[in-house]
Motif scaffolding. Structure first.
Motif, PDB file in Angstrom:
ATOM      1  N   GLN A 134       1.031  -0.887   0.045  1.00 32.96           N
ATOM      2  CA  GLN A 134       0.159  -0.060   0.366  1.00 32.96           C
ATOM      3  C   GLN A 134       0.806   0.969  -0.260  1.00 32.96           C
ATOM      4  OE1 GLN A 134      -2.895  -1.728  -1.208  1.00 32.96           O
ATOM      5  NE2 GLN A 134      -3.354   0.288   0.094  1.00 32.96           N
ATOM      6  N   MET A 135       2.002   1.546   0.666  1.00 33.67           N
ATOM      7  CA  MET A 135       2.900   2.148   0.395  1.00 33.67           C
ATOM      8  C   MET A 135       3.463   2.412  -0.733  1.00 33.67           C
ATOM      9  SD  MET A 135       6.287   2.362   2.546  1.00 33.67           S
ATOM     10  CE  MET A 135       7.840   1.975   1.980  1.00 33.67           C
ATOM     11  N   ALA A 136       4.069   2.023  -1.487  1.00 30.83           N
ATOM     12  CA  ALA A 136       4.261   1.708  -2.880  1.00 30.83           C
ATOM     13  C   ALA A 136       3.374   2.026  -3.967  1.00 30.83           C
ATOM     14  CB  ALA A 136       4.687   0.439  -3.166  1.00 30.83           C
ATOM     15  N   TYR A 137       1.721   1.701  -3.829  1.00 30.45           N
ATOM     16  CA  TYR A 137       0.722   2.509  -3.724  1.00 30.45           C
ATOM     17  C   TYR A 137       0.182   3.782  -4.363  1.00 30.45           C
ATOM     18  CZ  TYR A 137      -4.147   3.442  -4.583  1.00 30.45           C
ATOM     19  OH  TYR A 137      -5.541   3.618  -4.759  1.00 30.45           O
ATOM     20  N   TYR A 138       0.034   3.956  -2.400  1.00 30.16           N
ATOM     21  CA  TYR A 138      -0.021   5.752  -2.531  1.00 30.16           C
ATOM     22  C   TYR A 138       1.651   6.330  -2.918  1.00 30.16           C
ATOM     23  CZ  TYR A 138      -3.770   4.942   0.626  1.00 30.16           C
ATOM     24  OH  TYR A 138      -4.863   4.683   0.897  1.00 30.16           O
ATOM     25  N   PHE A 139       2.348   6.157  -3.041  1.00 32.92           N
ATOM     26  CA  PHE A 139       3.853   6.977  -3.228  1.00 32.92           C
ATOM     27  C   PHE A 139       2.911   7.333  -4.634  1.00 32.92           C
ATOM     28  CE2 PHE A 139       7.415   8.595  -3.707  1.00 32.92           C
ATOM     29  CZ  PHE A 139       8.386   8.398  -5.260  1.00 32.92           C
ATOM     30  N   PHE A 140       3.078   6.650  -5.696  1.00 33.73           N
ATOM     31  CA  PHE A 140       2.645   6.651  -7.097  1.00 33.73           C
ATOM     32  C   PHE A 140       1.328   7.605  -6.912  1.00 33.73           C
ATOM     33  CE2 PHE A 140       6.722   4.291  -8.932  1.00 33.73           C
ATOM     34  CZ  PHE A 140       6.679   3.088  -8.501  1.00 33.73           C
ATOM     35  N   LEU A 141       0.572   7.409  -6.075  1.00 31.80           N
ATOM     36  CA  LEU A 141      -0.647   8.213  -6.242  1.00 31.80           C
ATOM     37  C   LEU A 141      -0.655   9.577  -6.147  1.00 31.80           C
ATOM     38  CD1 LEU A 141      -4.145   6.941  -7.159  1.00 31.80           C
ATOM     39  CD2 LEU A 141      -3.857   7.355  -4.237  1.00 31.80           C
ATOM     40  N   SER A 142       0.419   9.799  -5.059  1.00 32.00           N
ATOM     41  CA  SER A 142       0.626  10.835  -4.882  1.00 32.00           C
ATOM     42  C   SER A 142       1.589  12.116  -5.209  1.00 32.00           C
ATOM     43  CB  SER A 142       1.086  11.011  -3.271  1.00 32.00           C
ATOM     44  OG  SER A 142       3.019  10.640  -3.185  1.00 32.00           O
ATOM     45  N   ILE A 143       2.049  11.248  -6.660  1.00 30.49           N
ATOM     46  CA  ILE A 143       2.662  12.101  -7.644  1.00 30.49           C
ATOM     47  C   ILE A 143       2.128  12.574  -9.033  1.00 30.49           C
ATOM     48  CG2 ILE A 143       4.721  11.765  -9.211  1.00 30.49           C
ATOM     49  CD1 ILE A 143       5.745   9.335  -7.537  1.00 30.49           C
ATOM     50  N   GLU A 144       1.472  13.536  -8.527  1.00 26.08           N
ATOM     51  CA  GLU A 144       0.678  14.460  -9.821  1.00 26.08           C
ATOM     52  C   GLU A 144       1.440  14.323 -11.294  1.00 26.08           C
ATOM     53  OE1 GLU A 144      -1.722  14.973  -7.309  1.00 26.08           O
ATOM     54  OE2 GLU A 144      -2.220  15.748  -9.428  1.00 26.08           O
ATOM     55  N   GLU A 145       2.437  14.901 -11.280  1.00 23.96           N
ATOM     56  CA  GLU A 145       3.113  15.078 -13.080  1.00 23.96           C
ATOM     57  C   GLU A 145       2.322  13.034 -13.676  1.00 23.96           C
ATOM     58  OE1 GLU A 145       6.422  16.303 -13.185  1.00 23.96           O
ATOM     59  OE2 GLU A 145       6.367  16.426 -15.479  1.00 23.96           O
ATOM     60  N   TYR A 146       2.535  12.638 -12.600  1.00 25.21           N
ATOM     61  CA  TYR A 146       2.323  11.210 -13.570  1.00 25.21           C
ATOM     62  C   TYR A 146       0.643  10.774 -13.722  1.00 25.21           C
ATOM     63  CZ  TYR A 146       7.095  10.728 -13.209  1.00 25.21           C
ATOM     64  OH  TYR A 146       8.807  11.207 -12.883  1.00 25.21           O
ATOM     65  N   GLY A 147      -0.081  11.742 -12.661  1.00 24.33           N
ATOM     66  CA  GLY A 147      -0.957  11.471 -13.573  1.00 24.33           C
ATOM     67  C   GLY A 147      -2.358  11.114 -11.893  1.00 24.33           C
ATOM     68  N   GLY A 148      -1.586  10.629 -11.100  1.00 21.20           N
ATOM     69  CA  GLY A 148      -2.504  10.086  -9.559  1.00 21.20           C
ATOM     70  C   GLY A 148      -3.080   8.870 -10.116  1.00 21.20           C
ATOM     71  N   ASP A 149      -4.579   9.244  -9.295  1.00 23.69           N
ATOM     72  CA  ASP A 149      -5.108   8.167 -10.102  1.00 23.69           C
ATOM     73  C   ASP A 149      -5.993   7.904 -11.175  1.00 23.69           C
ATOM     74  OD1 ASP A 149      -8.207   9.120  -8.087  1.00 23.69           O
ATOM     75  OD2 ASP A 149      -7.387   9.627  -9.312  1.00 23.69           O
ATOM     76  N   ASP A 150      -5.516   9.238 -12.186  1.00 21.18           N
ATOM     77  CA  ASP A 150      -6.129   8.656 -14.206  1.00 21.18           C
ATOM     78  C   ASP A 150      -5.188   7.945 -14.446  1.00 21.18           C
ATOM     79  OD1 ASP A 150      -6.782  12.098 -13.969  1.00 21.18           O
ATOM     80  OD2 ASP A 150      -8.436  10.097 -13.367  1.00 21.18           O
TER      81      ASP A 150
END
Lengths: 321, 247, 307
Positions: A134-150
């Protein structure tokens, strides 16, 4: 240790079918089934990697999908920056670089989290691997530049010498060959002296420690190998779907991976492949019947746990021997 | 002749219960030293601290001159200490030969070797089979460990302990649950090991103890109340009172 | 340093912590006594919220809805214990995890079938919907105070239950002493069913309490369960005290971290760097804390006594 003739025969038959059928589908105008097979084979690689530590090592990692995500982003992020600029150090269309990044970062993540997780056991281990996933999931989710959850969409696939991943058949071929290599690799590791220690530790850790094996190190090594292999699968998946999102690494995905391993038959060579195939087929069939297909699917999962011991390979073993 | 094991001031408590109460013990090379005592005396707790499975609260443990008090279990095994378990501890899902071969494999240093199938390495299999022959289990080599009888499990435990090549063997009630025939076989076997290995033996079976032991230490409520030759112990009033007399 | 904001966020952190405690306590209770890992606990939290939401619309009274929804949620817990968990006590934890994972799919999809894909906003009665001035500039919604009050009351009630009642003694005796417990003349089946239902009610209550603020939604279960696991891992699986301490700590760290991490970062890095890295780090913060604590104490802060 699937030494029995029946299991070997079944393994060969299934792998031959997987080699022949999908191209046939493509040539008969059913490209959709080739896509299905590609996804099946790629997820099978991930399941094979999980089987190494779960099926043979007894380590229940509930955060394995994180490596799929890391591998996929290891393709997506370099392609993104090569297309749009902004981070020259990682910008690249080169497949070799993507693979190196996917495997390398996955191995590193596995090393660091594994070093912590493997100090625990049982339920603690399951939950901690889940939390790190989950930590990895939230990490990538929080990076706006790479789309977040889009998520991130890439227009260019990894560039490899002599093959074009844009050709679905070539992509499938790469995935298939990778799967075969992965299966052989895991089988070799498992039967080696290293594998004996790993399997012994699964059966009776205290006994192995008393013999003089620092089982923590052996497990950590297996954990890293498993993570790296799964990262490779993620890189393939990213290339296949060209849509890379943190959803690929949520704990739901990890749970599905575990199911593939258990359903197919943990601790067998072909099990993960059968598990992946069953999962993909079930998903396809059920979702075409109802949009609420998760309900019967969930019931089936509960049923499998309650009633199907040893998975599908267990059924075959029973018949053949 | 060197002192294989030197235990000094060993202490261990669990909550309010003192399991090991200032234990001092010396085991000489080649001797078979038995530890006896009533149930609950803390014998298994003592062995667990010696093997590294349990951490003592205080005191020191020295093996052939090296302080091993803070060494983890696997490191002690590498130095030459092995332990058998009171409650059988084997890898049930593997074959009998696999179990012994693992012990032989452990001798060779690290096992980060990924290529050759372990079961095809003749030297490991041969050495394993030899061990099984010594304890009389060679015929069961390829059977799954879980299929063996209790007596055969105890034999296998000993075979594994032997296979490690360890100079100091900590044997925790190897006779546990064995019938008279099997016990006699085990006693004969252990007698054969005397001199070749140093053995610290925990046992309840008094026939075995007096037949095998060079020296006996008596453990009562975590304390060693007497150490001496079998005759000395037999005639010791304290021991009689605390233990033998109550039998 | 905006002390008003700091105080308000601290209060929010405590609120989150107490809600986490309600969820985590059920989880740790079920694990501690039944030795059962229930991944679907988050789904019960979600169902509690939805049941209460429907009842609020039916009765027009939020508090009444909560009171009726509680036993219904307890019943859901009982049914899960009866038809799923009970068959799995003899199996290993992996099987628990897989089966309850399947259960999540069943429960979440059922919720989708019953209530549709959209979340449901739960209206509060007027007297709870207002604000209260605590002191100076500090103004907090009345409802938050209610949540905190309820959370503390439940925590106190659980503390009393575990330490001063016969049931509590059985709870502390632990799952490993199943034989001893039944030797005491206690009906194990009933005890387990009761514990499961109690855990379910608390999770459901947490869901009911949060829904007026964040609305009842299907995804809320998945979101809370991982955090609840982190809480009980850090606190020590099976320990109520551990769950309480860990829940409050994690609630505070998570809330304060999200609000103030970028300010903290700005103290020693550039404003740009702080603003890029702070969201990512605050999202991972509780996991980082978990990793650090586990590196030092793999058993958690208050591990239950050796069995």
């Amino acid at each position: 240790m699937s030494g029995s003739k029946t299991t070997t025969r079944i393994t060969i038959v299934v792998m031959v079918i997987l080699a022949i059928l999908p191209p046939v589908f493509l040539w008969t105008g059913n490209a959709f089934y080739l896509d299905l097979a590609t996804r099946l084979v790629i997820l099978a690689i991930a399941a094979v990697s999980l089987n190494l530590i779960l099926g043979y090592g007894g380590l229940v990692s509930f955060g394995h999908a994180a490596y799929i995500g890391i591998g996929a982003f290891a393709v997506g992020i370099p392609v993104y920056h090569e297309t749009y600029g902004g981070f020259d150090a990682v910008a690249s269309y080169g497949g070799a670089f993507h693979i190196l990044l996917a495997v390398g970062i996955s191995a590193l993540f596995a090393l660091v989290t594994g070093a912590i997780c493997l100090r625990t056991k049982g339920v603690y281990f399951i939950m901690i691997t889940m939390a790190f996933g989950q930590m990895a999931y939230y990490f990538f989710l929080s990076i706006e530049e790479y789309g977040g959850d889009d998520g991130l969409v890439i227009d260019i696939r990894s560039e490899l010498p002599r093959v074009s991943l844009d050709d679905p058949l070539q992509l499938y071929a790469i995935a298939y060959v990778s799967l075969v290599i992965a299966m052989i690799l895991v089988r070799t590791i498992v039967n080696s002296r290293f594998g004996m220690v790993l399997q012994g530790a699964k059966g009776n850790n205290e006994r192995l420690v008393t013999l003089g094996f620092n089982t923590y190190l052996y497990r950590l090594a297996a954990y890293v190998i498993s993570g790296a292999m799964c990262g490779f699968a993620g890189a393939l998946l990213g290339n296949f779907t060209t849509f890379i999102s943190p959803e690929m690494m949520g704990w739901g995905r990890s749970g599905e991976l575990m199911f593939m391993v258990i359903l197919g038959g943990a601790g067998t060579t072909l099990g993960p492949v059968l598990g992946s195939a069953t999962f993909i087929l079930l998903e396809e069939v059920l979702s075409s019947i109802t949009v609420f297909w998760h309900l019967p699917f969930g019931l089936m999962l509960i049923g499998v746990v309650l009633f199907v011991r040893g998975g599908l390979m267990g059924l075959f073993k029973g018949k053949g021997d | 002749m060197e002192t294989m094991l030197n235990v000094s001031g060993l202490r261990k408590s669990f909550g309010g219960v003192t399991a090991t109460d200032n234990v001092n013990l010396e085991v000489e090379q080649g001797e078979l030293h038995a530890i006896i005592g009533p149930n609950g005396a803390g014998k298994t707790t003592l062995i667990s601290q010696l093997s590294g499975a349990l951490k003592p609260d205080g005191g020191t443990i020295t093996f052939r001159g090296t302080d091993i008090t803070n060494r983890p279990a696997h490191a002690r095994a590498r130095l030459g200490i092995t332990r058998s378990f009171q409650i059988t501890s084997l890898v049930m899902e593997m074959s009998v030969l696999d179990n012994v071969a693992l012990a032989v494999q452990a001798r060779a240093g690290h096992s980060f070797r990924f290529l050759r199938p372990a079961r095809s390495i003749v030297s490991l299999r041969q050495a394993g089979l030899e061990m099984l022959e010594q304890v009389g289990l060679a015929a069961r080599a390829d059977d799954l460990t879980v299929a063996l009888s209790h007596g055969e499990h105890r034999q296998l435990e000993i075979a594994i302990a032997l296979a490690t090549g360890a100079q100091l063997m900590l044997l925790d009630e190897p006779m546990a649950g064995l019938g008279p025939q099997e016990s006699a076989t085990m006693i004969t076997f252990l007698k054969g090991l005397k001199g070749q290995r140093t053995i610290l033996l925990i046992e309840h079976d008094m026939d075995a103890v007096f037949a095998l032991a060079d020296r006996i230490s008596v453990l009562v409520y975590g304390r060693i109340i007497a150490t001496g030759s079998p005759d000395e112990i037999r005639n010791n009033d304290d021991v009689r009172h605390a233990y033998l007399g109550e039998e | 340093m905006d002390y008003t904001l700091l105080f308000i966020q601290t209060l929010n952190g405590v609120q989150l912590g107490l809600l986490l405690f309600l969820v985590a306590s059920g989880l740790t209770l079920v694990f501690g006594i039944l030795d059962f890992v229930n991944l679907a606990h988050g789904s019960i939290y979600m169902l509690g919220a939805f049941i209460c939401a429907s009842l609020t619309f039916m009765t027009g009274n939020f508090l009444l809805a909560v009171l009726i929804a509680l036993p219904i949620t307890g019943l859901v817990g009982y049914l899960i214990e009866r038809f799923v968990a009970r068959n799995l006590y003899d199996r290993d934890h992996l099987d628990h995890v897989l089966a309850t994972f399947g259960l999540i799919l069943v429960l979440d999809t059922s919720a989708h079938l019953i209530w549709g894909p959209e979340g449901i906003a739960v209206p509060l009665p007027a007297w709870l919907d207002g604000r209260v001035t605590l002191f100076g500039d500090v103004v907090v919604p009345t409802y938050r105070l209610l949540i905190i009050g309820t959370g503390l009351a439940i925590a106190a009630g659980l503390f009393w239950l575990v330490n001063y009642t016969r049931l509590g003694m059985l709870i502390r005796a632990g799952a490993s002493n199943r034989t001893m417990v039944s030797a005491l003349g206690v009906d194990i089946q009933t005890l387990f069913a009761l514990v499961f239902a109690l855990g379910a009610m608390m999770a459901g209550l947490a869901g009911m309490l949060i829904s007026p603020i964040t609305e009842a939604s299907i995804s809320m279960g998945g979101e809370i369960i991982i955090t609840a696991f982190v809480v009980i891992i850090v606190g020590g699986i099976g320990s109520m005290k551990g769950a309480f301490v860990a829940a409050i700590v994690i609630g505070l760290i998570d809330t304060l971290g999200r609000s103030f991490l970028d300010d903290l970062f700005k103290l020693f890095m550039s404003s740009d760097a702080a603003e890029t890295s702070a969201p990512a780090v605050s999202a991972m913060l509780i996991y980082i804390i978990m990793a650090v604590i586990l590196a030092l104490r793999p058993q958690g802060l208050f591990p239950p006594k050796v069995r």
